[in-house]
Design a protein around this motif. Structure first.
Motif, PDB file in Angstrom:
ATOM      1  N   GLN A  73      69.594  58.254  66.465  1.00  0.00           N
ATOM      2  CA  GLN A  73      70.231  59.420  65.843  1.00  0.00           C
ATOM      3  C   GLN A  73      71.396  58.988  64.956  1.00  0.00           C
ATOM      4  N   PHE A  74      72.170  58.028  65.424  1.00  0.00           N
ATOM      5  CA  PHE A  74      73.311  57.502  64.688  1.00  0.00           C
ATOM      6  C   PHE A  74      72.843  56.871  63.369  1.00  0.00           C
ATOM      7  N   ILE A  75      71.862  56.005  63.471  1.00  0.00           N
ATOM      8  CA  ILE A  75      71.339  55.311  62.289  1.00  0.00           C
ATOM      9  C   ILE A  75      70.757  56.304  61.287  1.00  0.00           C
ATOM     10  N   GLU A  76      69.931  57.203  61.773  1.00  0.00           N
ATOM     11  CA  GLU A  76      69.331  58.208  60.883  1.00  0.00           C
ATOM     12  C   GLU A  76      70.398  59.095  60.246  1.00  0.00           C
ATOM     13  N   GLY A  77      71.423  59.433  61.003  1.00  0.00           N
ATOM     14  CA  GLY A  77      72.506  60.257  60.481  1.00  0.00           C
ATOM     15  C   GLY A  77      73.276  59.569  59.365  1.00  0.00           C
ATOM     16  N   LEU A  78      73.537  58.266  59.517  1.00  0.00           N
ATOM     17  CA  LEU A  78      74.222  57.532  58.452  1.00  0.00           C
ATOM     18  C   LEU A  78      73.340  57.420  57.205  1.00  0.00           C
ATOM     19  N   CYS A  79      72.046  57.218  57.414  1.00  0.00           N
ATOM     20  CA  CYS A  79      71.128  57.137  56.268  1.00  0.00           C
ATOM     21  C   CYS A  79      71.084  58.479  55.528  1.00  0.00           C
ATOM     22  N   LYS A  80      70.978  59.550  56.276  1.00  0.00           N
ATOM     23  CA  LYS A  80      70.862  60.881  55.680  1.00  0.00           C
ATOM     24  C   LYS A  80      72.187  61.379  55.087  1.00  0.00           C
TER      25      LYS A  80
END
Length: 178
Positions: free
Chosen positions: A109-116
């Motif tokens: 979730q953290f990684i996807e949130g930074l990407c998005k």
């Protein structure tokens, strides 16, 4: 370990009588009338979680908000409050449902949130998480602030460090006793 939720004045441990810790608990839990302060009475270290808001008067406290109330990487600020602000009390406030507990489970979730949200590429976001998550993850919020208060009391022997727990559901503070 014992949690004492303070719902009336006589439940505040006598160790805190006539201290800024007592005043903090009275302001938050007992809706005590605000006094006027010209300088900070204590340092409050608490989580950055947006669901927590303390009921305290202006000028009452220095405050450092960081994930999990982890002050390990804020020691210069702690030293400043003690040296320049002359505080003699540090209160560390953990809270229930803390996002820093089991942080590794939030990796994707953290990684996807930074990407998005930050337009980072996946590799950069993964490296960022893996570099910093181990420094900030905590196993149990109550045990963490208890141990962190012991660490700070040892580092600053002239200062009393007190661990508290904030309940998200009712906005009440509980004293953590070992």
């Amino acid at each position: 370990m014992q949690l004492i939720k303070i719902t009336e004045e006589n439940k505040i441990p006598s160790d805190f009588e006539n201290t800024p810790v007592w005043e903090l608990i009275a302001y938050q839990n007992l809706a005590a009338e605000f006094k006027t302060y010209n300088s900070a009475q204590l340092l409050i270290g608490m989580c950055m979680d947006n669901r927590k808001q303390l009921r305290i008067p202006e000028n009452f406290a220095y405050m450092i908000r960081t994930g999990g109330a982890n002050l390990r990487y804020s020691e210069f600020k702690v030293s400043y409050a003690i040296a320049i602000g002359e505080v003699k009390y540090i209160v560390l406030i953990a809270h229930d449902n803390c996002g820093m507990v089991n942080l590794i489970s939030k990796r994707e979730q953290f990684i996807e949130g930074l990407c998005k949200n930050a337009n980072w590429n996946r590799l950069r976001a993964e490296e960022h998480f893996m570099n910093y998550a181990p420094m900030f993850e905590i196993d149990n919020q109550v045990e963490f602030v208890l141990n962190e208060s012991k660490r700070l009391a040892q580092k600053y022997p002239g200062v009393k460090a007190v661990p508290l727990l904030y309940s998200i559901d009712d906005n009440m503070l509980s004293v953590i006793l070992e």
